[in-house]
Design a protein around this motif. Structure first.
Motif, mmCIF file in Angstrom:
data_model
loop_
_atom_site.group_PDB
_atom_site.id
_atom_site.type_symbol
_atom_site.label_atom_id
_atom_site.label_comp_id
_atom_site.label_asym_id
_atom_site.label_seq_id
_atom_site.Cartn_x
_atom_site.Cartn_y
_atom_site.Cartn_z
ATOM 1 N N ARG A 194 1.758 -15.347 -10.765
ATOM 2 C CA ARG A 194 2.683 -16.367 -11.255
ATOM 3 C C ARG A 194 3.383 -15.889 -12.534
ATOM 4 O O ARG A 194 4.575 -16.116 -12.719
ATOM 5 C CB ARG A 194 1.933 -17.669 -11.495
ATOM 6 N N MET A 195 2.649 -15.217 -13.404
ATOM 7 C CA MET A 195 3.247 -14.683 -14.628
ATOM 8 C C MET A 195 4.305 -13.626 -14.303
ATOM 9 O O MET A 195 5.395 -13.622 -14.894
ATOM 10 C CB MET A 195 2.162 -14.098 -15.533
ATOM 11 N N MET A 196 3.985 -12.738 -13.362
ATOM 12 C CA MET A 196 4.959 -11.710 -12.981
ATOM 13 C C MET A 196 6.180 -12.335 -12.317
ATOM 14 O O MET A 196 7.306 -11.870 -12.505
ATOM 15 C CB MET A 196 4.305 -10.681 -12.066
ATOM 16 N N ALA A 197 5.978 -13.398 -11.556
ATOM 17 C CA ALA A 197 7.104 -14.097 -10.935
ATOM 18 C C ALA A 197 7.992 -14.725 -12.007
ATOM 19 O O ALA A 197 9.224 -14.679 -11.895
ATOM 20 C CB ALA A 197 6.596 -15.163 -9.972
ATOM 21 N N ASN A 198 7.394 -15.300 -13.044
ATOM 22 C CA ASN A 198 8.184 -15.864 -14.143
ATOM 23 C C ASN A 198 9.069 -14.793 -14.781
ATOM 24 O O ASN A 198 10.243 -15.034 -15.063
ATOM 25 C CB ASN A 198 7.276 -16.470 -15.211
#
Length: 177
Positions: free
Chosen positions: A88-92
């Motif tokens: 999720r952090m990488m997607a952000n």
């Protein structure tokens, strides 16, 4: 007794809380603040950071801000944040870099999206509650994956249609309208 020991117990804190050095809570929070809300537009509540300023440089600006944002993700990995949280952090960051690359609109998006602030909050949430994913994490990843697959499918479908049209291959009745 300080507030941290009251919150996390006297003897042992969860893994990763209050680390020292480059990945300390204070340094990561400071990095998120500098990148996302260091400056305020006078007379408004709108805040922006170095990420929004660097993003104004065409081409390389958003890539550089994405690299700076990766520090929080690396710290999260080093602290043991679960895979769903890291994805999720990488997607952000990915959303911030890709949409931020659009001239003018992307710069406004960078100011509103605040990927680093989001990622720091995800880091602290996952460290405070290790190995606990919320349904929002999974829905976010599922929707993002579906959008990614749809984006990959569009060029394939258009290419097949274009080749069929150029080669004179009869199309399916649905496509002939």
């Amino acid at each position: 007794m300080n507030s941290r020991s009251a919150t996390y117990g006297e003897v042992l804190r969860p893994r990763g809380i209050g680390r020292s050095g480059a990945f300390s809570d204070e340094n990561l929070e400071f990095l998120a603040r500098v990148l996302d809300d260091w400056f305020r537009i006078p007379g408004t509540s709108i805040r922006f950071g170095i990420d929004g300023i660097i993003g104004l440089v065409p081409g390389i600006g958003d890539l550089l801000s994405g690299l700076a944002s990766a520090v929080i993700v690396i710290a999260a990995w080093a602290r043991g944040v679960p895979t769903a949280g890291l994805l999720r952090m990488m997607a952000n960051i990915g959303i911030d870099v890709v949409v931020g690359a659009i001239p003018f609109i992307g710069d406004a998006f960078d100011i509103a999206w605040k990927a680093n602030r989001r990622n720091y909050e995800l880091l602290t949430r996952h460290i405070a509650q290790p190995r606990r994913h919320t349904w929002k994490d999974w829905v976010f990843l599922f929707v993002l994956g579906a959008m990614f697959l749809a984006l990959l499918a569009v060029p394939v479908v258009v290419t097949i249609w274009l080749l069929g049209w150029l080669l004179g291959i009869p199309m399916h009745p649905i496509w002939q309208r």
